[in-house]
Design an enzyme around this catalytic site. Sequence first.
Site, PDB file in Angstrom:
ATOM      1  N   PRO A  11       0.758  -1.166  -0.087  1.00 14.48           N
ATOM      2  CA  PRO A  11      -0.017   0.068  -0.031  1.00 14.48           C
ATOM      3  C   PRO A  11       0.877   1.244  -0.180  1.00 14.48           C
ATOM      4  O   PRO A  11       0.270   2.335  -0.171  1.00 14.48           O
ATOM      5  CB  PRO A  11      -0.590   0.045   1.353  1.00 14.48           C
ATOM      6  N   ASP A  34       3.515   1.075 -12.000  1.00 13.32           N
ATOM      7  CA  ASP A  34       2.155   1.667 -11.897  1.00 13.32           C
ATOM      8  C   ASP A  34       1.677   2.998 -11.249  1.00 13.32           C
ATOM      9  O   ASP A  34       2.864   3.650 -10.555  1.00 13.32           O
ATOM     10  CB  ASP A  34       0.933   0.760 -11.363  1.00 13.32           C
ATOM     11  N   LYS A  54      -1.949   4.190 -15.538  1.00 17.30           N
ATOM     12  CA  LYS A  54      -3.157   4.525 -16.143  1.00 17.30           C
ATOM     13  C   LYS A  54      -4.164   5.279 -15.363  1.00 17.30           C
ATOM     14  O   LYS A  54      -4.017   4.914 -13.935  1.00 17.30           O
ATOM     15  CB  LYS A  54      -4.069   3.234 -16.463  1.00 17.30           C
ATOM     16  N   ASP A  86      -1.443  -5.778  -3.942  1.00 11.98           N
ATOM     17  CA  ASP A  86      -1.423  -6.908  -4.610  1.00 11.98           C
ATOM     18  C   ASP A  86      -1.511  -7.174  -6.025  1.00 11.98           C
ATOM     19  O   ASP A  86      -2.703  -6.450  -6.478  1.00 11.98           O
ATOM     20  CB  ASP A  86      -2.063  -8.059  -3.928  1.00 11.98           C
ATOM     21  N   THR A 114      -2.103  -6.261  -0.026  1.00 13.64           N
ATOM     22  CA  THR A 114      -3.270  -5.586  -0.542  1.00 13.64           C
ATOM     23  C   THR A 114      -3.772  -4.274   0.308  1.00 13.64           C
ATOM     24  O   THR A 114      -3.631  -4.466   1.398  1.00 13.64           O
ATOM     25  CB  THR A 114      -4.226  -6.451  -0.926  1.00 13.64           C
ATOM     26  N   MET A 160     -11.285   2.170  -5.014  1.00 11.31           N
ATOM     27  CA  MET A 160     -11.325   2.989  -6.441  1.00 11.31           C
ATOM     28  C   MET A 160     -12.955   3.669  -6.354  1.00 11.31           C
ATOM     29  O   MET A 160     -13.424   3.549  -7.419  1.00 11.31           O
ATOM     30  CB  MET A 160     -11.128   2.129  -7.546  1.00 11.31           C
TER      31      MET A 160
END
Length: 240
Positions: A11, A34, A54, A86, A114, A160
């Site tokens: 995280p 990312d 992205k 993760d 995660t 999200m």
Amino acid sequence: MGRVYLVGAGPGDPELLTLKAYRLLKEAPVVLYDRLVDARVLALAPGEKVYVGKEEGESAKQEAIHRLLLRYARAHPFVVRLKGGDPMVFGRGGEEVLFLLRHGVPVEVVPGVTSLLASGLPLTHRGLAHGFAAVSGVLEGGGYPDLRPFAQVPTLVVLMGVKRRVWIARELLRLGRNPLEPTLFVERASTPKERRILASLQEVAEGKVAVEAPALWILGEVVRVFAEAKAPLEALALGG
């Protein structure tokens, strides 16, 4: 053909990396990373670093990422594909694994912590929450999730979902969730900029809660138990 490692960056806090992830970052000739990978984690990698993050609505970019992975795998003995949290939880890691395997590239997944777990709160609690579910607030192409399967789970974690929090809260209320249910937002969990916001589901539905992405959102009685016990939520951060 070089091997591709799909590595979970966790995280944020670099001390939450696995030993294997740390070693691979130190040795990798190239790292494709990312958008949500913490800069402190990225700083551990001395090799070439390629940004392939992205933004929301850029799903088409995934095919370009596949091609880059293939290109670098053909040029190096191994490649690290670094993903926040993760790699196999809301990270499209499965798609990358299948693409690479179809092209004869050996792949290994290195799990990460995660962000579902980054609040430090228990997602299950004896006698109170016998299970939990996680849902993404946005679907492929910007679609809205079907929340019916998640409406009554004891603990719900939304990732999200910050931009759609009002819609999500109203939909959960429509599906019968308790308006007074406590919820907790954790912005930038496990980083120096972490911030926690406690609110009822009704307050979120009324647009009264200001939150900035990225943030995870936990709904359920586990939040109430720790709040009523006056447990300092700031002390429950993962990593500490």
